[in-house]
Design a protein around this motif. Structure first.
Motif, short mmCIF file in Angstrom:
data_model
loop_
_atom_site.label_atom_id
_atom_site.label_comp_id
_atom_site.label_asym_id
_atom_site.label_seq_id
_atom_site.Cartn_x
_atom_site.Cartn_y
_atom_site.Cartn_z
N MET A 180 -4.33 -62.97 39.06
CA MET A 180 -4.75 -64.28 39.28
C MET A 180 -5.39 -64.53 40.68
SD MET A 180 -2.38 -67.63 38.66
CE MET A 180 -1.76 -67.13 37.18
N VAL A 181 -6.37 -65.37 40.44
CA VAL A 181 -7.22 -65.80 41.90
C VAL A 181 -6.89 -67.34 41.94
CG1 VAL A 181 -9.36 -65.82 43.01
CG2 VAL A 181 -8.55 -63.68 41.80
N ILE A 182 -6.59 -67.64 43.04
CA ILE A 182 -6.74 -69.20 43.36
C ILE A 182 -7.09 -69.36 44.30
CG2 ILE A 182 -5.09 -71.10 43.53
CD1 ILE A 182 -2.85 -69.68 42.39
N VAL A 183 -8.26 -70.23 44.42
CA VAL A 183 -8.96 -70.66 45.76
C VAL A 183 -8.90 -72.02 45.89
CG1 VAL A 183 -10.84 -68.81 45.10
CG2 VAL A 183 -10.99 -71.21 44.51
N SER A 218 11.68 -53.52 43.82
CA SER A 218 12.28 -54.93 43.12
C SER A 218 11.06 -56.00 43.08
CB SER A 218 13.62 -55.58 43.93
OG SER A 218 13.15 -56.15 45.24
N ILE A 219 10.00 -55.61 43.87
CA ILE A 219 8.74 -56.70 43.83
C ILE A 219 7.88 -56.76 42.48
CG2 ILE A 219 7.03 -57.58 45.14
CD1 ILE A 219 9.54 -58.26 46.41
N SER A 220 7.94 -57.82 42.00
CA SER A 220 7.12 -57.96 40.68
C SER A 220 5.57 -58.36 40.92
CB SER A 220 7.93 -58.77 39.38
OG SER A 220 9.12 -58.40 39.21
N ALA A 221 5.44 -59.08 41.94
CA ALA A 221 4.09 -59.76 42.31
C ALA A 221 3.79 -59.77 43.85
CB ALA A 221 3.95 -61.14 41.51
N ARG A 271 -13.32 -76.96 35.61
CA ARG A 271 -12.68 -77.99 34.61
C ARG A 271 -11.22 -78.20 34.80
NH1 ARG A 271 -13.59 -74.36 29.15
NH2 ARG A 271 -11.80 -72.97 29.37
N PRO A 272 -10.50 -79.49 34.57
CA PRO A 272 -9.44 -79.62 34.73
C PRO A 272 -8.43 -78.67 33.89
CG PRO A 272 -10.42 -81.66 34.32
CD PRO A 272 -11.48 -80.56 34.06
N CYS A 273 -7.29 -78.29 34.13
CA CYS A 273 -6.48 -77.28 33.53
C CYS A 273 -5.06 -77.50 33.70
CB CYS A 273 -6.85 -75.87 34.16
SG CYS A 273 -5.89 -74.57 33.21
N PHE A 274 -4.13 -77.55 32.95
CA PHE A 274 -2.76 -77.73 32.88
C PHE A 274 -1.85 -76.51 32.83
CE2 PHE A 274 -5.18 -81.32 31.19
CZ PHE A 274 -5.16 -82.17 32.02
N LYS A 275 -2.48 -75.41 32.58
CA LYS A 275 -1.63 -74.24 32.51
C LYS A 275 -2.37 -73.04 32.98
CE LYS A 275 1.59 -71.68 29.62
NZ LYS A 275 2.17 -71.54 28.04
N ALA A 276 -1.93 -72.45 34.06
CA ALA A 276 -2.71 -71.13 34.29
C ALA A 276 -2.13 -69.83 33.40
CB ALA A 276 -2.24 -70.66 35.64
N LYS A 277 -3.08 -69.11 33.23
CA LYS A 277 -2.96 -67.60 32.50
C LYS A 277 -3.13 -66.53 33.30
CE LYS A 277 -4.00 -69.99 27.97
NZ LYS A 277 -4.78 -70.11 26.94
N SER A 278 -2.85 -65.30 33.04
CA SER A 278 -2.99 -64.10 33.56
C SER A 278 -4.61 -63.73 33.32
CB SER A 278 -2.24 -62.92 32.94
OG SER A 278 -0.67 -63.07 33.22
N LEU A 283 3.73 -66.52 35.62
CA LEU A 283 3.97 -65.21 35.56
C LEU A 283 5.25 -64.63 35.22
CD1 LEU A 283 1.86 -64.19 39.04
CD2 LEU A 283 1.09 -64.18 36.56
N ASP A 284 6.00 -65.74 35.05
CA ASP A 284 7.41 -65.46 34.86
C ASP A 284 8.24 -64.76 35.69
OD1 ASP A 284 9.99 -65.87 33.32
OD2 ASP A 284 9.58 -64.20 32.18
#
Length: 626
Positions: free
Chosen positions: A377-380, A151-154, A405-412, A428-429
């Motif tokens: 996705m990678v977040i540092v 049941s785990i998606s991510a 650079r500034p970003c307002f929406k993350a993408k896959s 990721l919904d």
């Protein structure tokens, strides 16, 4: 729920625990007993065995099975979501030469016993360890709260001491060196001090007011303590902490050692407490108390990390500091290919993260894959725990040298700095208990992701392997200790009964039994004297054995998970409360499947022995319908 074992073109179906389609080919099936593989006995089901099945493994799941979607999922009898479960499409069973209903006709209990036994034989024949056997292994994954991986998606991962395991002596030793150098520059006397990683263990608590390091049980009672670098006696502990409990909510006083990164700080703190008590700290540093020493140590270590010399040294020679784990990338590859969206969420900066991940992953990945290929996705520079608590500015890393650079929406597929957990869920919904987060820090990684987001959680605790081995090798010691304690209880019970008989006699009242009444005064007194001498000797032996209990893991503090012989440590209580599963390293997932259903074990209570024992109080038979 099936595994397909293909035998020279003939297909036979066995029902195994994990809903994963596994195609296994044997070069010489004649040398492999059919029963050992869980296959039909020779001559059985001849009509099916004579037919040939030509099935494309890649199309099997879509044609023969269906996967339960979020919109159609339910909850099972343990309250776990059925999302991700594999279902049989009945109209396609004929393609497998298999009549499922006929094969499963009969009492389910009897069928299950037979099929489970054959499944066990099949696992053994395939050289696969039964996941439930791994509970008795230092490399097992242990479950506090039932977790259905299907049941785990991510799955999100921390990096330091989670995906990357450092040599503690090397990494923390250098952190200690840099921290001590900073203390020296501040005027503190540090000459002659050396790093001793065995002085502390994870799960201890610093008492910043008293200059102590303590080990508490699950209730907060202090069981062992050290002032400076000297262990305190049981009497001293009782005098200091007899009327107070460790309360981690009082952060101004108590600081929990959550991770290996705490080792160097705790060693420095205790050594500097000694120097303060000795009067060696210069007066020009001001009137310092124990809290002041702790602040100075924390500042010195913070400088060591911020100034970058330590990480620069590690990046220049990662082989000195990083312990390689060839199984780790393969475990993540299994999860990714099973449809899990993998995330890397680390507080480390981009340059350090990239260097460490390249060193630890790239050489072990197949087909020229790089570590970035594993992650959705990678977040540092995530700034946990705030990452789980609030919104923060998000930046996209757009060049190889780390330009952002500034970003307002993350993408896959993106590489980002900062941001928040809510942003991850939205992009990721996936939400809440569809996400499993894996980390080594009980507060920053595990408790905060669960408390604020209800993510499922896994704790990485490398020390479990050493503790498991220490427990195995000290089994005889514990058996002898328990035997002595039980003997003391029996002898003590007799002494207490004789004491009560003597008390009643002095008050002119009859003893508990006729036999006790018949004892003369001299016999009663001599018996009590003998028992007292025996109990005193037993106490001395038990006390020394209790002090030695756990010394195979750590001579000062004993076992990581225990506080005393019977009770759990404060760390274990934190793990049970916040970590759904816990294990020694991420690569242990390789010994399971991405579809594993982790089921928590029964939690025993003090009165459980009455429930399962046919003999109850005073020999009276108890009712089993508890």
């Amino acid at each position: 729920m099936v595994d397909l074992i293909e035998f020279c073109g003939s297909c036979s179906l066995r029902r195994l625990q994990n809903p994963v389609l596994t195609l296994v080919r044997f070069k010489n099936p004649a040398r492999t007993p059919a029963l050992a593989l869980g296959l039909p006995r020779p001559g059985a089901r001849k009509a099916r065995a004579s037919r040939r099945c030509a099935i494309n493994a890649e199309s099997v799941e879509g044609e023969v099975f269906s996967v339960t979607s979020s919109s159609k999922s339910d909850v099972d009898y343990l309250g776990e979501s059925t999302k991700g479960d594999l279902n049989v499409n009945p109209e396609h069973l004929d393609a497998f030469c298999f009549d499922g209903q006929a094969d499963l006709d009969g009492p389910i209990g009897e069928i299950a016993r037979i099929e489970a036994k054959e499944a066990e034989c099949s696992l053994n024949a395939l050289g696969i360890v039964d996941p439930f056997s791994l509970r008795n292994s230092p490399r097992g994954i242990f479950c506090s709260r039932t977790l259905n991986l299907r049941s785990i998606s991510a799955i999100g991962y921390d990096m330091d001491y989670t995906l990357i395991h450092y040599n503690v002596m090397a990494w923390e030793g250098r952190a200690y060196d840099y921290g001590m150098a900073n203390l020296r520059s501040m005027g503190f006397p540090v000459d002659g001090l050396e790093f001793d990683p065995n002085m502390v263990i994870r799960g201890l608590v610093m008492d910043k007011e008293r200059g102590n390091l303590v080990k508490a049980d699950r209730f907060g009672y202090v069981k062992r303590a050290m002032h400076g670098t000297k262990m305190l006696s049981t009497r001293a502990i009782s005098e200091i902490y007899g009327r107070e409990l460790v309360d981690l909510r009082k952060e101004s006083r108590w600081e929990f050692l959550n991770t290996f990164f705490s080792v160097s700080e705790a060693v420095m703190f205790m050594q500097m407490i000694d120097r303060l008590d000795q009067g060696a700290v210069p007066a020009e540093l001001g009137p310092l108390d124990y809290k002041g020493i702790q602040k100075a140590v924390a500042k010195a270590l913070f400088r060591a990390h911020v100034e970058g010399q330590l990480k620069s040294e590690i990046m220049a020679e990662p082989e000195r500091f990083v312990e390689p784990d060839p199984e780790l990338p393969l475990a993540l590859l299994d999860q990714k290919e099973a449809g899990k969206k993998l995330l890397l969420i680390t507080n480390s900066d981009y340059h350090y993260t990239n260097k460490m991940m390249q060193h630890a992953f790239n050489r072990f990945l197949p087909n020229d894959m790089g570590w970035r290929d594993l992650f959705e996705m990678v977040i540092v520079s995530a700034r946990k725990p705030e990452f789980f608590q609030m919104s923060q500015p998000l930046y996209e890393v757009v060049t190889g040298d780390g330009l952002m650079r500034p970003c307002f929406k993350a993408k896959s597929g993106g590489l980002y700095s900062g941001g928040s957990a809510q942003m991850v869920e939205k992009s990721l919904d996936v939400h809440g208990d569809e996400i499993l987060y894996v980390g080594d820090h009980i507060y920053t990684d595990v408790s905060q992701s669960k408390l604020h987001l209800r993510w499922r959680t896994a704790l990485i605790c490398r020390e479990l392997e050493d503790e498991y081995n220490a427990l195995i090798h000290s089994r005889r010691h514990k058996e002898e200790l328990i035997e002595l304690i039980e003997q003391k209880e029996t002898v003590g019970d007799l002494f207490n009964q004789l004491r009560l008989a003597l008390q009643r006699r002095t008050k002119g009242r009859p003893a508990q039994t006729r036999a006790a009444n018949n004892m003369d005064d001299q016999e009663l007194t001599e018996s009590m004297q003998k028992l007292l001498i025996l109990m005193t000797r037993l106490d001395q032996k038990i006390a020394s054995m209790l002090e030695a209990d756990g010394e195979l893991f750590n001579k000062r503090w004993g076992y990581l998970s225990r506080a005393g012989l019977w009770d759990k440590s404060h760390l274990t209580r934190q793990i049970e409360k916040y970590a759904d599963i816990y294990t020694s390293r991420v690569s242990n997932f390789l010994h399971y499947t991405p579809f594993m259903y982790f089921r928590s074990q029964e939690q025993t209570l003090a009165h459980d022995s009455l429930t399962f024992s046919s003999t109850g109080i005073n020999g009276v038979t108890m009712d089993h319908e508890a």
